[in-house]
Write a protein that holds these residues in place. Sequence first.
Motif, PDB file in Angstrom:
ATOM      1  N   PHE A  87      -9.027  14.631   1.706  1.00 43.21           N
ATOM      2  CA  PHE A  87      -8.502  14.081   2.956  1.00 43.21           C
ATOM      3  C   PHE A  87      -9.533  13.086   3.497  1.00 43.21           C
ATOM      4  N   GLY A  88      -9.269  11.810   3.282  1.00 42.39           N
ATOM      5  CA  GLY A  88     -10.216  10.779   3.701  1.00 42.39           C
ATOM      6  C   GLY A  88      -9.769  10.071   4.954  1.00 42.39           C
ATOM      7  N   HIS A  89     -10.322   8.874   5.188  1.00 44.26           N
ATOM      8  CA  HIS A  89      -9.796   8.021   6.260  1.00 44.26           C
ATOM      9  C   HIS A  89     -10.005   6.565   5.877  1.00 44.26           C
ATOM     10  N   THR A  90      -9.161   5.699   6.405  1.00 43.61           N
ATOM     11  CA  THR A  90      -9.083   4.321   5.904  1.00 43.61           C
ATOM     12  C   THR A  90     -10.191   3.415   6.406  1.00 43.61           C
ATOM     13  N   HIS A  96     -12.364  -0.238   2.582  1.00 45.84           N
ATOM     14  CA  HIS A  96     -12.560  -1.664   2.892  1.00 45.84           C
ATOM     15  C   HIS A  96     -12.733  -2.440   1.585  1.00 45.84           C
ATOM     16  N   GLN A  97     -13.591  -1.921   0.713  1.00 42.39           N
ATOM     17  CA  GLN A  97     -13.883  -2.592  -0.561  1.00 42.39           C
ATOM     18  C   GLN A  97     -12.645  -2.674  -1.450  1.00 42.39           C
ATOM     19  N   MET A  98     -11.952  -1.534  -1.606  1.00 42.67           N
ATOM     20  CA  MET A  98     -10.765  -1.489  -2.476  1.00 42.67           C
ATOM     21  C   MET A  98      -9.667  -2.415  -1.941  1.00 42.67           C
ATOM     22  N   VAL A 232      -9.845  -4.044   8.403  1.00 35.99           N
ATOM     23  CA  VAL A 232     -10.459  -4.533   7.165  1.00 35.99           C
ATOM     24  C   VAL A 232     -10.432  -6.056   7.182  1.00 35.99           C
ATOM     25  N   LYS A 233     -11.598  -6.671   7.059  1.00 42.10           N
ATOM     26  CA  LYS A 233     -11.672  -8.125   7.080  1.00 42.10           C
ATOM     27  C   LYS A 233     -10.860  -8.734   5.932  1.00 42.10           C
ATOM     28  N   TRP A 245      -0.550  -2.051   7.427  1.00 40.74           N
ATOM     29  CA  TRP A 245       0.309  -1.579   6.349  1.00 40.74           C
ATOM     30  C   TRP A 245      -0.079  -2.150   4.983  1.00 40.74           C
ATOM     31  N   VAL A 246      -1.217  -2.862   4.945  1.00 37.33           N
ATOM     32  CA  VAL A 246      -1.813  -3.226   3.659  1.00 37.33           C
ATOM     33  C   VAL A 246      -2.899  -2.211   3.315  1.00 37.33           C
ATOM     34  N   ASP A 247      -3.862  -2.036   4.209  1.00 33.71           N
ATOM     35  CA  ASP A 247      -4.997  -1.163   3.862  1.00 33.71           C
ATOM     36  C   ASP A 247      -4.672   0.328   3.973  1.00 33.71           C
TER      37      ASP A 247
END
Length: 544
Positions: A87-90, A96-98, A232-233, A245-247
């Motif tokens: 269970f992560g978080h965005t 960010h990298q992915m 996310v930049k 809705w992308v990241d």
Amino acid sequence: MTCALPYANGPCHIGHLRTYVPADVYVRSLKKLGYKDILFICGSDTHGTPILLEAEKQGIHPRELIEKYHRHFIEVFEKLNIFFDHFGHTDEELNHQMSREIVLKIHEKGYIYPKKLKLPYCPKCKRFLPDRYIVGLCPYCKTEARGDECDQGCGRYLNPWELIDPKCSICGSTPEFKETTHYFFKLSAFHGFLEEYLKKMKGTSIAKNYAIKWLKAGLKDWCITRDLPWGVKFPIDERLVLYVWVDAPIGYITFTKDYCDGKGIDWKEYWKDNAKIIHFIGGDIVYHHCIFWPALLKAADMNLPYSVVASGMVKVEDKVFSKTRGYVIWVEEDYLDKGLDPDCLRYYMISYTRHVKDLNFSWKIYEALVNNELVGTLGNFAYRVLLFTYRNYKEVPEAKLREGVTSLIKGSIDKIIEGLDRYEFNVITTQFMALANYGNKLFQKEQPWTTVKENPEKCKETLYNCLQLLKAIAILMEPVMPIKAEKLWKQLGYDTPVKDVHFEEALKPIEPGRKLGKPKPLFKKVSSEKIQELIKEFEKRVQR
């Protein structure tokens, strides 16, 4: 297996559980069918305008807000016995990298392009108004809508500049329109691909039917950047951030990689090879998971979702779920903190209706389910059989298993498997409750309290077959009520965790001579006074 990411701007409510409880039940059931390589992931959705709006409202940094609610969801899920492998978080650096890497790859393939737009700008707040920073009327159905979707009307995805009579959601000012540059994903280029993909995609009717309907209406290219200070930049133009809705769905991939890296597994086995990816979502985000997300994955040369399991919507006391209007049940505040049983709530979420139908949460219905079904039928059968057997024998008596009981249990297992194939999880509760009903009638009809003296062998046979039914019930109910199943399993004298026991074990005769645990009631009645208290608290919230 993934669940839609809970948004980290507020606490867990009953609507969330429409996704997470069935998904957990499904994962537990697959393991009971012998599936071993199941990865169950989820995480907090931490970007986008709702996060910023709530952080501004509370006067704190967005990171402080997301950390608070990220911890909250982890704690609530544990209390409800919903366990993810990861269970992560965005907002993690890996996401960010992915996200940036995937977007760059899609851009290099020519599927992302810049476009000059005239966007709403609030002269008073001195900022562009993306998504929920702007409200107005939907251009399609004329219902009041947000800048990202018509959430109260037709459900269409919207762009902020499409709204009729737009207003700043913060100060109420009428915005000006200023020219700026944003970036679009060529969603329209994937019409043919999506047409073929949706024919093959598995899942619930809600997911497929809505997606096909939107596809027939035509696809518009999707603006995937926002003028926001949080997110996310965007790798092509870092004055912008990626649309949430992308990241957010890329988080599914990131969380998989994070888990796999810790286990020495190649994450590409899931997202580049032929693993079956199953998404559990609410019915309100079908467009994102069945249209936008598969197109993004296709553009990035990733594995596509095998199945999208979308649920029906949630009502509270027969009213459309609404936090702003008070038609909401907060899982921790209104339920867990009141000392109510987590397994009973899981039972409600699964037993009430089919997964594709609307689920209505009502305290009166809750009272009836707990007192009549769980206490009156299941709990009554288990306690009276175990107590009588324990008092007279202390162990499973020697007797023969009746063919009719074996056939009944096998029929229940077959129906559960058929239901799982259709994502109809209430079949599980229907079947183990049917076994409890049968057992109650058998116990009552054969009156072991009489035969224990008049016909001891008959008494032993009755009890033995009732205990076999209880063994089956414990195994079949575990995906829905894991704590109660474990308690029943222990009372039957077993030491191994019932979660590790496959469905087929329910057909194997219970061993004569097995020492029984001391019987205790599985369920407690909920008092009418307690229900009235809960109803009054709910009504006060609605009145406010």
